[in-house]
Design a protein around this motif. Structure first.
Motif, PDB file in Angstrom:
ATOM      1  N   PHE A  57     -12.553  -7.582   7.981  1.00 31.06           N
ATOM      2  CA  PHE A  57     -13.334  -8.591   7.263  1.00 31.06           C
ATOM      3  C   PHE A  57     -12.875  -9.995   7.664  1.00 31.06           C
ATOM      4  N   LEU A  58     -11.578 -10.169   7.861  1.00 32.46           N
ATOM      5  CA  LEU A  58     -11.011 -11.459   8.254  1.00 32.46           C
ATOM      6  C   LEU A  58     -11.082 -11.686   9.762  1.00 32.46           C
ATOM      7  N   ASN A  59     -11.735 -10.759  10.453  1.00 36.96           N
ATOM      8  CA  ASN A  59     -11.888 -10.821  11.899  1.00 36.96           C
ATOM      9  C   ASN A  59     -10.541 -10.784  12.618  1.00 36.96           C
ATOM     10  N   CYS A  60      -9.615  -9.995  12.063  1.00 33.62           N
ATOM     11  CA  CYS A  60      -8.287  -9.795  12.643  1.00 33.62           C
ATOM     12  C   CYS A  60      -7.964  -8.310  12.619  1.00 33.62           C
ATOM     13  N   PRO A  61      -8.697  -7.506  13.383  1.00 34.17           N
ATOM     14  CA  PRO A  61      -8.478  -6.055  13.310  1.00 34.17           C
ATOM     15  C   PRO A  61      -7.032  -5.673  13.618  1.00 34.17           C
ATOM     16  N   LEU A  62      -6.573  -4.607  12.957  1.00 35.63           N
ATOM     17  CA  LEU A  62      -5.205  -4.119  13.123  1.00 35.63           C
ATOM     18  C   LEU A  62      -5.207  -2.718  13.719  1.00 35.63           C
ATOM     19  N   SER A  63      -4.177  -2.443  14.486  1.00 37.32           N
ATOM     20  CA  SER A  63      -3.966  -1.071  14.947  1.00 37.32           C
ATOM     21  C   SER A  63      -3.451  -0.251  13.768  1.00 37.32           C
ATOM     22  N   CYS A  64      -3.405   1.047  13.917  1.00 36.06           N
ATOM     23  CA  CYS A  64      -2.869   1.913  12.858  1.00 36.06           C
ATOM     24  C   CYS A  64      -1.416   1.562  12.559  1.00 36.06           C
ATOM     25  N   ASP A  65      -0.621   1.280  13.600  1.00 39.35           N
ATOM     26  CA  ASP A  65       0.787   0.916  13.401  1.00 39.35           C
ATOM     27  C   ASP A  65       0.919  -0.407  12.649  1.00 39.35           C
ATOM     28  N   GLU A  66       0.080  -1.376  13.006  1.00 39.69           N
ATOM     29  CA  GLU A  66       0.130  -2.672  12.311  1.00 39.69           C
ATOM     30  C   GLU A  66      -0.287  -2.510  10.848  1.00 39.69           C
ATOM     31  N   ALA A  67      -1.310  -1.731  10.606  1.00 40.18           N
ATOM     32  CA  ALA A  67      -1.752  -1.490   9.228  1.00 40.18           C
ATOM     33  C   ALA A  67      -0.647  -0.804   8.431  1.00 40.18           C
ATOM     34  N   GLU A  68       0.053   0.112   9.057  1.00 41.64           N
ATOM     35  CA  GLU A  68       1.158   0.809   8.397  1.00 41.64           C
ATOM     36  C   GLU A  68       2.248  -0.182   7.991  1.00 41.64           C
ATOM     37  N   ARG A  69       2.570  -1.117   8.872  1.00 38.42           N
ATOM     38  CA  ARG A  69       3.597  -2.116   8.555  1.00 38.42           C
ATOM     39  C   ARG A  69       3.159  -3.020   7.397  1.00 38.42           C
ATOM     40  N   VAL A  70       1.891  -3.398   7.387  1.00 39.43           N
ATOM     41  CA  VAL A  70       1.377  -4.222   6.294  1.00 39.43           C
ATOM     42  C   VAL A  70       1.469  -3.457   4.975  1.00 39.43           C
ATOM     43  N   VAL A  71       1.076  -2.197   4.985  1.00 34.71           N
ATOM     44  CA  VAL A  71       1.138  -1.370   3.777  1.00 34.71           C
ATOM     45  C   VAL A  71       2.577  -1.271   3.284  1.00 34.71           C
ATOM     46  N   GLU A  72       3.514  -1.054   4.200  1.00 34.24           N
ATOM     47  CA  GLU A  72       4.928  -0.972   3.811  1.00 34.24           C
ATOM     48  C   GLU A  72       5.422  -2.294   3.225  1.00 34.24           C
ATOM     49  N   LYS A  73       5.124  -3.408   3.899  1.00 37.55           N
ATOM     50  CA  LYS A  73       5.604  -4.723   3.448  1.00 37.55           C
ATOM     51  C   LYS A  73       4.978  -5.146   2.117  1.00 37.55           C
ATOM     52  N   CYS A  74       3.753  -4.704   1.864  1.00 36.33           N
ATOM     53  CA  CYS A  74       3.029  -5.119   0.655  1.00 36.33           C
ATOM     54  C   CYS A  74       3.005  -4.040  -0.431  1.00 36.33           C
ATOM     55  N   SER A  75       3.771  -2.999  -0.247  1.00 33.65           N
ATOM     56  CA  SER A  75       3.739  -1.905  -1.221  1.00 33.65           C
ATOM     57  C   SER A  75       4.246  -2.357  -2.584  1.00 33.65           C
ATOM     58  N   PHE A  76       3.701  -1.762  -3.609  1.00 36.22           N
ATOM     59  CA  PHE A  76       4.141  -2.048  -4.969  1.00 36.22           C
ATOM     60  C   PHE A  76       5.629  -1.757  -5.104  1.00 36.22           C
ATOM     61  N   GLU A  77       6.056  -0.644  -4.536  1.00 36.31           N
ATOM     62  CA  GLU A  77       7.458  -0.246  -4.639  1.00 36.31           C
ATOM     63  C   GLU A  77       8.379  -1.322  -4.058  1.00 36.31           C
ATOM     64  N   ARG A  78       8.039  -1.846  -2.895  1.00 33.09           N
ATOM     65  CA  ARG A  78       8.873  -2.869  -2.252  1.00 33.09           C
ATOM     66  C   ARG A  78       8.810  -4.193  -3.002  1.00 33.09           C
TER      67      ARG A  78
END
Length: 143
Positions: A57-78
């Protein structure tokens, strides 16, 4: 909690009338390419898919690995364990809410641990009335 619920239901909170805001954005989503409508429940069910969706949507597509890192960095747990979020040192958000109270459990349906059945019914009734015929009521009230 009852006072907070009254203020929320009547739209007397800093963020204004929630039900009206949600409906306005819901109705606009088909008319604008500049609006992405997501719910917390959707993000919880498929964080990787929705992080990729937000990036596209932001016109900045991510690879699966990049998306995984974002999910980890932004996780509720973290985020909920970070010192800056655990110790608000008395800091208060502009809404009047202490910073440390923004994190609860991060679980879908946790509202059941905080609202009485009567409170939940009140919210459901208002949402049903405000959102009738929009398609939104069946999507959001199912949670």
């Amino acid at each position: 909690m009852e006072t907070a619920l009254d203020e929320f239901c009547e739209g007397r909170v800093p963020s204004g009338p929630y039900f009206d805001h949600v409906l306005e954005y819901w109705n606009e989503r088909g008319r604008s390419n500049n609006l992405l409508f997501l719910t917390y429940e959707e993000l919880k069910r498929d964080p990787h898919g929705h992080v990729k969706k937000v990036a596209e949507f932001l016109n900045c597509p991510l690879s699966c690995d990049e998306a995984e890192r974002v999910v980890e960095k932004c996780s509720f747990e973290r985020l909920s364990k970070m010192q800056v979020n655990r110790n608000d040192n008395g800091r208060v958000h502009w809404s009047g809410t202490k910073f440390g109270s923004f994190f609860r459990r991060g679980e879908i349906g946790d509202w059941k641990n905080h609202l009485t059945p009567e409170m939940a019914e009140r919210l459901h009734k208002i949402a049903s009335e405000k959102w009738v015929g929009s398609g939104l009521e069946s999507r959001l009230l199912a949670e």
